[in-house]
Motif scaffolding. Structure first.
Motif, PDB file in Angstrom:
ATOM      1  N   UNK A  44       0.734  -1.714   0.211  1.00 11.69           N
ATOM      2  CA  UNK A  44      -0.165   0.054  -0.016  1.00 11.69           C
ATOM      3  C   UNK A  44       0.856   0.979   0.127  1.00 11.69           C
ATOM      4  N   UNK A  45       2.135   1.342   0.573  1.00  7.71           N
ATOM      5  CA  UNK A  45       2.623   2.509   1.026  1.00  7.71           C
ATOM      6  C   UNK A  45       3.974   2.787  -0.486  1.00  7.71           C
ATOM      7  N   UNK A  46       4.010   1.648  -1.422  1.00 11.06           N
ATOM      8  CA  UNK A  46       4.495   1.780  -2.839  1.00 11.06           C
ATOM      9  C   UNK A  46       3.704   1.529  -3.807  1.00 11.06           C
ATOM     10  N   UNK A  47       1.943   1.483  -3.636  1.00 16.11           N
ATOM     11  CA  UNK A  47       1.586   1.680  -5.573  1.00 16.11           C
ATOM     12  C   UNK A  47       0.624   2.198  -4.789  1.00 16.11           C
ATOM     13  N   UNK A  48      -0.417   3.101  -6.189  1.00 16.53           N
ATOM     14  CA  UNK A  48      -1.384   3.997  -5.707  1.00 16.53           C
ATOM     15  C   UNK A  48      -2.473   3.666  -5.504  1.00 16.53           C
ATOM     16  N   UNK A  49      -2.692   2.775  -4.146  1.00 16.90           N
ATOM     17  CA  UNK A  49      -4.335   2.738  -4.184  1.00 16.90           C
ATOM     18  C   UNK A  49      -4.353   3.349  -3.432  1.00 16.90           C
ATOM     19  N   UNK A  50      -5.998   3.471  -3.670  1.00 21.34           N
ATOM     20  CA  UNK A  50      -6.816   4.213  -3.417  1.00 21.34           C
ATOM     21  C   UNK A  50      -8.296   4.002  -2.572  1.00 21.34           C
ATOM     22  N   UNK A  51      -7.857   3.924  -0.710  1.00 22.67           N
ATOM     23  CA  UNK A  51      -8.456   3.148  -0.213  1.00 22.67           C
ATOM     24  C   UNK A  51      -9.513   4.326   0.634  1.00 22.67           C
ATOM     25  N   UNK A  52     -11.651   4.181   0.133  1.00 22.79           N
ATOM     26  CA  UNK A  52     -11.954   4.729   0.897  1.00 22.79           C
ATOM     27  C   UNK A  52     -12.456   3.844   2.484  1.00 22.79           C
ATOM     28  N   UNK A  53     -12.582   4.875   3.223  1.00 24.68           N
ATOM     29  CA  UNK A  53     -13.169   4.007   5.289  1.00 24.68           C
ATOM     30  C   UNK A  53     -14.460   2.562   4.773  1.00 24.68           C
ATOM     31  N   UNK A  54     -15.315   3.139   3.703  1.00 22.32           N
ATOM     32  CA  UNK A  54     -16.011   2.035   3.716  1.00 22.32           C
ATOM     33  C   UNK A  54     -16.014   0.811   2.682  1.00 22.32           C
ATOM     34  N   UNK A  55     -14.941   0.378   2.325  1.00 19.93           N
ATOM     35  CA  UNK A  55     -14.462  -0.165   1.332  1.00 19.93           C
ATOM     36  C   UNK A  55     -13.119  -0.657   2.261  1.00 19.93           C
ATOM     37  N   UNK A  56     -12.265  -0.383   2.535  1.00 25.79           N
ATOM     38  CA  UNK A  56     -11.099  -0.167   3.493  1.00 25.79           C
ATOM     39  C   UNK A  56     -10.828  -1.445   3.366  1.00 25.79           C
ATOM     40  N   UNK A  57     -11.436  -2.603   4.045  1.00 26.92           N
ATOM     41  CA  UNK A  57     -12.266  -3.204   5.078  1.00 26.92           C
ATOM     42  C   UNK A  57     -12.138  -4.493   4.312  1.00 26.92           C
ATOM     43  N   UNK A  58     -12.631  -4.943   3.690  1.00 20.84           N
ATOM     44  CA  UNK A  58     -13.384  -5.818   2.522  1.00 20.84           C
ATOM     45  C   UNK A  58     -11.817  -5.469   1.877  1.00 20.84           C
ATOM     46  N   UNK A  59     -10.958  -4.622   1.323  1.00 19.53           N
ATOM     47  CA  UNK A  59     -10.144  -4.817   0.378  1.00 19.53           C
ATOM     48  C   UNK A  59      -9.113  -5.395   1.202  1.00 19.53           C
ATOM     49  N   UNK A  60      -8.411  -4.922   2.410  1.00 22.73           N
ATOM     50  CA  UNK A  60      -7.571  -5.814   3.126  1.00 22.73           C
ATOM     51  C   UNK A  60      -7.538  -7.222   3.528  1.00 22.73           C
ATOM     52  N   UNK A  61      -8.773  -7.216   4.172  1.00 22.65           N
ATOM     53  CA  UNK A  61      -8.879  -8.400   3.920  1.00 22.65           C
ATOM     54  C   UNK A  61      -9.083  -9.267   2.520  1.00 22.65           C
ATOM     55  N   UNK A  62      -9.351  -8.538   1.698  1.00 19.41           N
ATOM     56  CA  UNK A  62      -9.557 -10.139   0.382  1.00 19.41           C
ATOM     57  C   UNK A  62      -7.800  -9.716   0.032  1.00 19.41           C
ATOM     58  N   UNK A  63      -6.912  -8.720   0.474  1.00 15.37           N
ATOM     59  CA  UNK A  63      -5.690  -8.939   0.312  1.00 15.37           C
ATOM     60  C   UNK A  63      -4.556 -10.217   1.096  1.00 15.37           C
ATOM     61  N   UNK A  64      -5.270 -10.230   1.752  1.00 12.46           N
ATOM     62  CA  UNK A  64      -4.989 -10.853   3.318  1.00 12.46           C
ATOM     63  C   UNK A  64      -5.054 -12.827   2.856  1.00 12.46           C
TER      64      UNK A  64
END
Length: 106
Positions: A44-64
């Protein structure tokens, strides 16, 4: 500290436990689970992914989850190769008569 880094740090504080718990359940390995979560945030620190509050958890858990599935798949491939190498070593050490006898038994 930039705004983006602060945002990622905040996401880390909010979602680390859930991400680590998911990785631990899937991998059954604490160190590897921590590495997976670390890699997600490092990316996340390197890539330009923009996370919004309402979708951040889903994105992070899917990534894991996706990274854990990759690790599991790689483990299975490694185990299959290992079994194949052991089998080929056994075949090399078996005489042709023993091999024919084993085939008849099967």
């Amino acid at each position: 500290m930039t705004q983006r880094k602060r945002h990622i740090e905040r996401l880390f504080r909010l979602h680390y436990r859930a991400m680590y718990r998911l990785a631990s359940i899937l991998l059954h390995d604490d160190d590897e689970s921590k590495d997976i979560v670390h890699d997600v945030f490092a990316r996340l620190l390197v890539e330009p992914v923009e996370l919004h509050e309402d979708t951040a958890q889903s994105y992070l858990l899917s990534s894991v989850r996706n990274r854990c599935l990759n690790v599991i798949r790689n483990r299975k491939i490694h185990e299959q190769v290992h079994r194949y190498l052991l089998l080929s070593e056994d075949l090399e050490q078996t005489s042709p008569l023993e091999f024919e006898h084993e085939l008849e038994v099967l």
